[in-house]
Scaffold this active site. Structure first.
Site, PDB file in Angstrom:
ATOM      1  CG  ASN A  96      -1.436   1.335   1.610  1.00 39.14           C
ATOM      2  OD1 ASN A  96      -2.387   1.827   1.010  1.00 39.14           O
ATOM      3  ND2 ASN A  96      -0.804   1.975   2.588  1.00 39.14           N
ATOM      4  CE1 TYR A 161       0.138   8.649  -6.221  1.00 41.05           C
ATOM      5  CE2 TYR A 161      -1.710   8.659  -7.755  1.00 41.05           C
ATOM      6  CZ  TYR A 161      -1.192   8.359  -6.509  1.00 41.05           C
ATOM      7  OH  TYR A 161      -1.993   7.759  -5.554  1.00 41.05           O
TER       8      TYR A 161
HETATM    9  N1  LIG Z   1      -5.595   9.185  -0.873  1.00 41.89           N
HETATM   10  C1  LIG Z   1      -5.944   9.072  -2.140  1.00 41.89           C
HETATM   11  O1  LIG Z   1      -6.694   9.900  -2.675  1.00 41.89           O
HETATM   12  C2  LIG Z   1      -5.431   7.928  -2.955  1.00 41.89           C
HETATM   13  C3  LIG Z   1      -6.060   7.666  -4.197  1.00 41.89           C
HETATM   14  C4  LIG Z   1      -5.583   6.619  -4.950  1.00 41.89           C
HETATM   15  C5  LIG Z   1      -4.542   5.836  -4.489  1.00 41.89           C
HETATM   16  N2  LIG Z   1      -3.941   6.112  -3.293  1.00 41.89           N
HETATM   17  C6  LIG Z   1      -2.831   5.271  -2.872  1.00 41.89           C
HETATM   18  O2  LIG Z   1      -3.108   4.742  -1.585  1.00 41.89           O
HETATM   19  C7  LIG Z   1      -1.872   4.394  -0.955  1.00 41.89           C
HETATM   20  C8  LIG Z   1      -1.869   4.926   0.465  1.00 41.89           C
HETATM   21  O3  LIG Z   1      -1.865   6.335   0.421  1.00 41.89           O
HETATM   22  P1  LIG Z   1      -2.706   7.249   1.420  1.00 41.89           P
HETATM   23  O4  LIG Z   1      -3.580   8.114   0.599  1.00 41.89           O
HETATM   24  O5  LIG Z   1      -3.269   6.455   2.497  1.00 41.89           O
HETATM   25  O6  LIG Z   1      -1.514   8.202   1.930  1.00 41.89           O
HETATM   26  P2  LIG Z   1      -0.946   8.555   3.363  1.00 41.89           P
HETATM   27  O7  LIG Z   1       0.093   9.589   3.099  1.00 41.89           O
HETATM   28  O8  LIG Z   1      -2.050   8.907   4.301  1.00 41.89           O
HETATM   29  O9  LIG Z   1      -0.266   7.199   3.849  1.00 41.89           O
HETATM   30  C9  LIG Z   1       0.871   6.668   3.213  1.00 41.89           C
HETATM   31  C10 LIG Z   1       1.756   5.995   4.253  1.00 41.89           C
HETATM   32  O10 LIG Z   1       2.891   5.437   3.557  1.00 41.89           O
HETATM   33  C11 LIG Z   1       4.059   5.727   4.302  1.00 41.89           C
HETATM   34  N3  LIG Z   1       5.217   5.711   3.394  1.00 41.89           N
HETATM   35  C12 LIG Z   1       5.609   6.684   2.529  1.00 41.89           C
HETATM   36  N4  LIG Z   1       6.736   6.334   1.906  1.00 41.89           N
HETATM   37  C13 LIG Z   1       7.061   5.097   2.375  1.00 41.89           C
HETATM   38  C14 LIG Z   1       8.129   4.201   2.110  1.00 41.89           C
HETATM   39  N5  LIG Z   1       9.095   4.518   1.237  1.00 41.89           N
HETATM   40  N6  LIG Z   1       8.160   3.023   2.767  1.00 41.89           N
HETATM   41  C15 LIG Z   1       7.188   2.705   3.668  1.00 41.89           C
HETATM   42  N7  LIG Z   1       6.174   3.519   3.966  1.00 41.89           N
HETATM   43  C16 LIG Z   1       6.104   4.694   3.324  1.00 41.89           C
HETATM   44  C17 LIG Z   1       3.812   7.092   4.911  1.00 41.89           C
HETATM   45  O11 LIG Z   1       4.658   7.330   6.043  1.00 41.89           O
HETATM   46  C18 LIG Z   1       2.338   6.987   5.270  1.00 41.89           C
HETATM   47  O12 LIG Z   1       2.166   6.510   6.593  1.00 41.89           O
HETATM   48  C19 LIG Z   1      -0.755   4.997  -1.836  1.00 41.89           C
HETATM   49  O13 LIG Z   1      -0.204   3.979  -2.643  1.00 41.89           O
HETATM   50  C20 LIG Z   1      -1.510   5.989  -2.693  1.00 41.89           C
HETATM   51  O14 LIG Z   1      -0.857   6.247  -3.900  1.00 41.89           O
HETATM   52  C21 LIG Z   1      -4.364   7.147  -2.520  1.00 41.89           C
END
Ligand SMILES: NC(=O)c1ccc[n+]([C@@H]2O[C@H](COP(=O)([O-])OP(=O)(O)OC[C@H]3O[C@@H](n4cnc5c(N)ncnc54)[C@H](O)[C@@H]3O)[C@@H](O)[C@H]2O)c1
Length: 275
Positions: A96, A161
């Protein structure tokens, strides 16, 4: 009970990357709610500990684990230690962890390209590379890769992205084919906007930063807990794609049914807002 009739998401021995915030945190909570044990892996030790402590206080076997998914040696070590930390073989991996990066092509620095590719794409490659053989040898389990609707929607000023998420989709499609019939389910999650920390922690051009942060709440049709729940249910069905929100499904079908119209509309809509 026969393995075939069991739901993978129930009583799982799980590894969740990026478990310290947002969608990853919701996955960790929901896996725990379904009776599972969880390694809460995150690059931020404080975040991993906060989530694991919360779950431990509720009686879940939850282990905080600091690790950078972009570093192959750290992911290899996580995969090696996970069965011992969980006290049994891993049955569920949620790749994730991800970061946000915005900016037009030519404007985004190559250093930022590498940073984002390393976390969003290499992080998932590492997770599949090191854990898929383990699950395969157990002959039971699931892998969830978190992509995004960005993986097919091609929104302007999100090139890096978009590329990483398209790569995660392709990787997941391939893995799903390779693991068919092995007892290991593969699902790729493609959400649109979900309110999390991604816009606050990401690298966005100054002129788009406020809009991106506002969009996280204004355009969000679903919270991260619902996304995690729906995705685990989809993985239990061995459903390859999960597009939890209706706006993502509309974009998906328009692009497939009318690709020229989609490309033209996207470009013209962008011209209206481009500086
Ligand atoms: N929030 C959205 O709108 C959205 C939409 C589509 C996809 N996503 C995807 O969902 C996933 C989770 O994102 P989110 O929105 O919950 O973001 P978020 O920033 O709330 O959480 C992401 C977590 O990943 C951790 N992280 C960052 N780099 C890291 C690394 N190199 N190794 C380990 N951990 C790491 C961060 O510390 C954080 O706790 C991501 O892959 C993101 O691309 C998010």
């Amino acid at each position: 009970m026969a393995l075939k009739s069991m739901k993978v998401s129930n009583n799982a021995a799980a590894v969740v990357t990026g478990a310290g915030s947002g969608i990853g945190k919701s996955f960790a909570y929901e896996i725990a709610r379904r009776g599972g044990a969880v390694i809460c892996a995150d690059i931020r030790q404080d975040r991993a500990e906060a989530v694991a402590d919360y779950l431990s206080a509720l009686g879940t076997h939850a282990v905080p684990y600091a690790c950078d998914v972009g570093k192959s040696e750290q992911m290899e070590e996580l995969a090696r230690k996970a069965p011992e930390l969980l006290k049994r073989p891993v049955t569920l991996v949620v790749n994730n962890a991800g970061v946000g990066l915005g900016g037009a092509i030519g404007e985004v620095t190559l250093a930022d390209w590498h940073w984002c590719m390393n976390v969003n794409l290499w992080g998932v490659i590492h997770g599949c590379h090191f854990f898929a053989p383990q699950l395969r040898s157990v002959g039971y389990g699931g892998i969830i890769n978190v992509a995004s609707a960005a993986g097919f929607a091609a929104a302007p000023e999100m090139s890096t992205y978009n590329v990483t998420k398209a790569g995660v989709m392709s990787l997941s499609e391939t893995l799903h084919a390779e693991l068919t019939g092995t007892g290991v389910n593969v699902t790729v999650l493609c959400p649109t906007v979900v309110p999390t920390n991604i816009a606050n922690d990401g690298r966005l051009p100054e002129r788009r930063s406020d809009f991106a942060k506002e969009a996280m709440t204004r355009f969000a049709l679903m919270d991260s807990d619902t996304v995690a729940r729906k995705t685990l249910d989809a993985m239990d069905r061995n459903q390859l794609y999960i597009l939890p929100q209706v706006d993502g499904r509309i974009a998906w079908y328009i692009k497939r049914l009318a690709p020229r119209l989609y490309a033209k509309g996207l470009g013209e809509a962008y011209r209206l807002i481009a500086d």
